[in-house]
Design a protein around this motif. Structure first.
Motif, mmCIF file in Angstrom:
data_model
loop_
_atom_site.group_PDB
_atom_site.id
_atom_site.type_symbol
_atom_site.label_atom_id
_atom_site.label_comp_id
_atom_site.label_asym_id
_atom_site.label_seq_id
_atom_site.Cartn_x
_atom_site.Cartn_y
_atom_site.Cartn_z
ATOM 1 N N ALA A 109 12.330 -21.980 58.942
ATOM 2 C CA ALA A 109 12.486 -20.685 60.006
ATOM 3 C C ALA A 109 14.248 -20.708 60.370
ATOM 4 N N THR A 110 14.548 -19.631 60.581
ATOM 5 C CA THR A 110 15.817 -19.113 60.710
ATOM 6 C C THR A 110 16.456 -19.247 61.750
ATOM 7 N N ASP A 111 17.230 -19.334 61.896
ATOM 8 C CA ASP A 111 18.306 -19.753 63.255
ATOM 9 C C ASP A 111 18.001 -18.414 64.012
ATOM 10 N N LEU A 112 17.690 -17.989 64.290
ATOM 11 C CA LEU A 112 16.994 -16.402 65.452
ATOM 12 C C LEU A 112 18.087 -15.672 66.668
ATOM 13 N N TYR A 113 18.825 -16.841 67.234
ATOM 14 C CA TYR A 113 19.297 -16.180 68.430
ATOM 15 C C TYR A 113 20.937 -16.227 68.072
ATOM 16 N N ARG A 114 21.681 -15.640 69.374
ATOM 17 C CA ARG A 114 23.552 -15.267 69.153
ATOM 18 C C ARG A 114 23.918 -17.014 69.766
ATOM 19 N N LYS A 115 25.103 -17.656 69.005
ATOM 20 C CA LYS A 115 25.559 -17.729 69.754
ATOM 21 C C LYS A 115 26.661 -17.581 70.632
ATOM 22 N N PRO A 116 27.207 -18.539 72.134
ATOM 23 C CA PRO A 116 28.196 -17.878 73.203
ATOM 24 C C PRO A 116 29.299 -17.128 72.209
ATOM 25 N N GLY A 117 29.366 -15.868 72.644
ATOM 26 C CA GLY A 117 30.404 -15.565 72.875
ATOM 27 C C GLY A 117 30.092 -14.589 71.007
ATOM 28 N N GLU A 118 29.344 -14.809 70.321
ATOM 29 C CA GLU A 118 29.303 -14.303 69.181
ATOM 30 C C GLU A 118 29.030 -12.787 69.101
ATOM 31 N N PRO A 119 30.144 -12.171 68.463
ATOM 32 C CA PRO A 119 30.115 -10.840 68.121
ATOM 33 C C PRO A 119 28.728 -10.744 67.463
ATOM 34 N N LEU A 120 28.145 -8.973 67.949
ATOM 35 C CA LEU A 120 26.906 -8.995 66.953
ATOM 36 C C LEU A 120 27.221 -7.753 65.829
ATOM 37 N N ASN A 121 28.599 -7.184 65.539
ATOM 38 C CA ASN A 121 28.716 -6.361 64.368
ATOM 39 C C ASN A 121 27.475 -5.580 63.261
ATOM 40 N N LEU A 122 27.139 -4.957 64.564
ATOM 41 C CA LEU A 122 25.836 -4.375 64.361
ATOM 42 C C LEU A 122 26.498 -2.615 63.623
ATOM 43 N N ASN A 123 25.440 -2.258 62.507
ATOM 44 C CA ASN A 123 25.899 -1.300 61.381
ATOM 45 C C ASN A 123 25.514 -0.305 62.229
ATOM 46 N N THR A 124 26.199 -0.042 63.273
ATOM 47 C CA THR A 124 25.920 1.714 64.020
ATOM 48 C C THR A 124 27.111 1.770 63.983
ATOM 49 N N PRO A 125 27.812 3.136 64.127
ATOM 50 C CA PRO A 125 29.444 3.580 64.277
ATOM 51 C C PRO A 125 30.158 2.381 65.285
ATOM 52 N N SER A 126 29.653 2.658 65.774
ATOM 53 C CA SER A 126 30.574 1.352 67.213
ATOM 54 C C SER A 126 30.210 0.020 66.927
ATOM 55 N N GLY A 127 29.762 -0.132 66.237
ATOM 56 C CA GLY A 127 29.342 -1.478 65.637
ATOM 57 C C GLY A 127 28.498 -2.353 66.745
ATOM 58 N N LYS A 128 28.628 -1.573 67.701
ATOM 59 C CA LYS A 128 27.593 -2.078 68.976
ATOM 60 C C LYS A 128 26.138 -1.388 69.034
ATOM 61 N N VAL A 129 25.450 -2.418 70.443
ATOM 62 C CA VAL A 129 24.714 -1.462 71.070
ATOM 63 C C VAL A 129 24.660 0.030 71.021
ATOM 64 N N GLU A 130 23.779 1.042 70.821
ATOM 65 C CA GLU A 130 24.223 2.638 71.355
ATOM 66 C C GLU A 130 23.258 3.311 72.209
ATOM 67 N N LEU A 131 23.584 2.635 73.508
ATOM 68 C CA LEU A 131 22.464 3.143 74.807
ATOM 69 C C LEU A 131 22.552 4.514 74.631
ATOM 70 N N ALA A 132 23.820 5.224 74.642
ATOM 71 C CA ALA A 132 23.956 6.946 73.399
ATOM 72 C C ALA A 132 24.127 6.728 72.687
ATOM 73 N N SER A 133 23.543 7.715 71.602
ATOM 74 C CA SER A 133 24.023 7.525 70.227
ATOM 75 C C SER A 133 24.441 8.965 69.352
ATOM 76 N N ALA A 134 25.811 8.228 69.235
ATOM 77 C CA ALA A 134 27.523 8.938 68.458
ATOM 78 C C ALA A 134 26.857 10.010 67.088
ATOM 79 N N GLN A 135 25.639 9.473 66.692
ATOM 80 C CA GLN A 135 25.006 9.499 65.368
ATOM 81 C C GLN A 135 23.989 11.043 65.646
ATOM 82 N N LEU A 136 23.202 10.640 67.315
ATOM 83 C CA LEU A 136 22.051 11.917 66.993
ATOM 84 C C LEU A 136 22.779 12.968 67.926
#
Length: 739
Positions: free
Chosen positions: A561-588
């Motif tokens: 089983a893989t480690d599913l959880y993020r560590k404290p202070g861990e950056p998300l480095n998401l594959n979005t234009p901002s690298g973050k969770v997009e509440l408002a989507s720049a792409q849309l």
């Protein structure tokens, strides 16, 4: 065989009983299964257990197939496979009902015309393959590869995708993408930067608070999810269900909130309003890991619980209670995205709203929240040939249709429409009963089948679609064949699974890998497939340091089983234009769509009509199990019912158990009647029926005329303008007692 204009008006042909398995299949049944329910005990003679995976739904659980004297006696859940954990749903145990179905296709069939009449004749495999290879290649040469399209559903399609890649055919679609998982996939890409998968990425068993919008766990019987939600309940998790109908899951809920259909986004906006206005959201997560918060608040600040109550019929107090409880239990809390996620044509934004709610409480990669599962790292050997695919023209029409999903290079409804207009001239249909598939409704599907110049169906049973095509190729069942390795999905326990034959193919049916190889050989293209399917599988497994011999022992290779959880202070480095969770989507926003989900009012029912909602039963996976006698003998699976509120029943003078026909807003009347279920478990503005019944193919002797066809009553569809999925819940029905 003429594949020109004379077949643009092909007739429906009833497949003769001479071409079906018939009584020969019953003679091979283990005694006790003939009645549909029993199975022989092991007798100690010639017994073995073959490990494989199921095909009765997309979940593909691991199965242990018990074989005695060359016959399958029962099917149980594989203890080794992480999706089954030793357990199966009723459909999984009912695989013998498909294997030994007396209505199975037994021989290849070719459409002929004589004396102005069309009929099927029994053909040899060489004749049938010659007809298919010639018909497809002729259209390819005359009109180019874009004139050929494949509709598919089922894991065995991988061989046919490889087959078509050899001649540059890349117009491929599975209808389930448009209807079911597509909106959730793309909404998650736009919000988190990665596609949602199956199973969906939720840490169900560790959650303390779960919200569901019309997600029917316990009725869709997604095995692992049901096991995990049962474990979550055992650990004390609370469940909230927003659903116009009191579903099985609603019966387990802390709160059942009978929301008005088509108002989900308004409810989600109101929940966001409470989280933000009462400072209940995770400020640290939002500040560090999201973008677009101000734009989100600007959109939802006017959707107060009081305003939402007038739209959704859920009280403002209930809305506040749910929002506060959700925040209290977060981050071990989530809103589930569900399955069959497209209802009204704004599905992607509806799922975006769900994922935004999740982000506001900071549950991403946290115990009990949203998690990103991993895949088993199985290297893929290089393809034997490289062929450039034509441009995916669908993206000019639907900018957020996926560009990285090889099972769908175009929306299935686009293929249907292009068949009607003549752009698509050949249809290759694998495991899709198109007239009863929720794409654009029955009549539109039939028009497409009648318009194309050439069509092929590869299937196990003689469903409605097989009466319209030019060539029918009988595939053997999943219990009689190898398929490709299953490692295309992610899970908390990454795995790669093997499908292997438990018994030899019955009648003249053949596995898909052999059918695809024979077609490419007829094209004069050799070496596409390994000399044997076993050799090809072994080659892939050896790239991962294993072998076919090793995986056959348990049917699956499993990683820790893989480690599913993020560590404290861990950056998300998401594959979005901002690298973050997009509440408002720049792409849309750049694509001309709303950056933040907006609520739009949908059509209301005409007077005396009711919104038609649909779902499934635990024993039914639509076309795959409709004719299954093993499952059909269970009383609750024999037909569908229409759920009608007691007030509505009184208004229309309907009695519980009475049979009526349904008529939709366009005047289409159901071909067969349906039984009325009078209940207070559904709102007064909607009715509910299970999809997958009302078959009019007489060759499906068990399924024929049982219940009413939901698909027949679909005459209005709403296409998601961003990613091309099909919504069909803006159809309304009333009741006809006499026709």
């Amino acid at each position: 065989m003429n594949h020109g204009t004379e077949f643009s008006r092909r007739d429906f042909i009833k497949i003769s009983s001479l071409f079906l398995a018939g009584s020969a299949a019953l003679s091979t049944l283990p005694s006790g299964i003939v009645s549909g329910l029993g199975s022989n005990p092991m007798n100690g003679k010639g017994e073995k257990i073959v490990y494989s995976f199921c095909e009765h739904c997309f979940w593909r659980c691991g199965v242990a197939v018990h074989v005695s004297d060359g016959r399958v006696t029962k099917i149980t859940g594989s203890e080794y496979h992480p999706l089954s954990n030793g357990k199966l749903c009723p459909r999984g145990t009912g695989g013998t009902g498909l294997l030994y179905d007396p209505d199975r296709l037994a021989h290849p069939l070719i459409r002929e015309r004589k004396g102005g009449k069309q009929y099927y004749r029994k053909a040899t495999w060489d004749e049938a393959i010659t007809a298919v290879a010639g018909g497809l290649y002729k259209i390819h040469e005359q009109h180019g590869p874009s004139a050929i399209a494949m509709l598919h559903h089922g894991f065995g399609v991988s061989f046919f995708k490889k087959m078509f890649s050899e001649i540059g055919v890349n117009k491929i679609a599975k209808p389930s993408y448009d209807l079911c998982c597509g909106p959730a996939r793309q909404a998650t890409v736009l919000t988190y930067g990665y596609p949602s998968d199956t199973p969906e990425g939720f840490d169900i068993m560790n959650s303390k608070y779960m919200l569901f919008f019309g997600t029917h766990f316990g009725e869709n019987m997604h095995n692992t999810a049901v096991q995990e939600i049962s474990e979550g309940i055992r650990r004390g998790a609370k469940i909230v269900v927003f659903d116009p109908r009191f579903s099985t899951l609603a019966g387990k809920a802390e709160h059942w909130l009978p929301i008005k259909p088509a108002t989900d986004i308004a409810m989600m906006q109101a929940l966001m309003n409470v989280l933000i206005s009462e400072n209940l959201y995770d400020k640290e997560f939002v500040e560090q890991h999201t973008v677009g918060f101000a734009e989100l608040w600007e959109e939802v600040k006017e959707m107060t619980p009081e305003k939402a109550a007038t739209i959704t019929d859920i009280s403002a107090d209930s809305i506040r209670t749910v929002a506060r409880e959700f925040a209290f239990h977060a981050p071990a809390a989530f809103v589930h995205t569900g399955r069959r996620t497209n209802w009204y044509g704004d599905a992607m934004q509806r799922i975006r709203a769900i994922q935004i709610l999740n982000a506001l409480v900071g549950n991403f990669k946290m115990p009990g929240g949203v998690v990103a599962f991993e895949k088993y790292p199985l290297p893929q050997p290089p393809p034997a040939h490289e062929h450039p695919a034509y441009e995916k023209e669908v993206h000019s029409k639907y900018p957020f249709f996926p560009k990285d999903e090889p099972s769908n290079t175009i929306a299935s409804h686009e293929i249907v429409q292009q068949a009607i207009t003549g752009e698509v001239k050949a249809l290759f249909i694998y495991g899709v009963n198109l007239p009863e598939t929720m794409t654009l409704g029955r009549q539109t599907a039939l028009e497409a089948l009648q318009k194309v110049d050439f069509s092929v169906a590869v299937d196990v049973l003689p469903a409605e679609v097989t009466g319209y095509v030019d060539v029918v190729l009988p595939e053997c069942t999943y219990l009689e064949r190898y398929d490709d390795l299953d490692n295309g999905r992610a899970f908390r326990t990454p795995f790669v699974a093997l499908r292997q034959p438990a018994v030899a193919p019955m009648f003249e049916s053949k596995p898909g890998n052999e059918i695809a190889r024979m077609i490419t050989d007829k094209w004069g293209i050799h070496g596409v497939f390994a000399p044997t399917v076993e050799a090809g599988l072994d080659k892939k497994l050896k790239l991962a340091g294993s072998s076919l011999e090793e995986i056959k022992k348990r049917g699956v290779l499993v990683m820790p089983a893989t480690d599913l959880y993020r560590k404290p202070g861990e950056p998300l480095n998401l594959n979005t234009p901002s690298g973050k969770v997009e509440l408002a989507s720049a792409q849309l926003k750049a694509g001309g769509f709303d950056a933040v989900p907006k609520y739009t009012k949908h059509p209301e029912a005409p007077a005396g009509y009711y919104r038609m909602l649909t779902g499934r039963k635990p024993m039914l996976t639509f076309g795959r199990t409709a004719n299954n006698r093993f499952l059909g003998d269970l009383a609750t699976a024999q037909e569908n019912e229409v759920w009608v509120n007691t007030t509505v029943a009184s208004k229309h003078q309907l009695s519980h158990g009475e049979y009526v026909h349904l008529k939709n807003q366009a005047g289409i009347v159901s071909e067969f009647p349906i039984k009325v279920k009078v209940t207070q478990r559904i709102r007064t503005d909607a009715v509910y029926m299970v999809h997958g019944f009302g078959h009019n193919a007489k060759e499906l002797k068990w399924a024929y005329k049982r219940g009413a066809s939901h698909n027949q009553l679909i005459s209005k569809t709403d296409i998601d303008p961003a990613m091309g999925a099909v919504g069909f819940q803006n159809n309304f029905v009333t009741f006809v007692k006499e026709i």
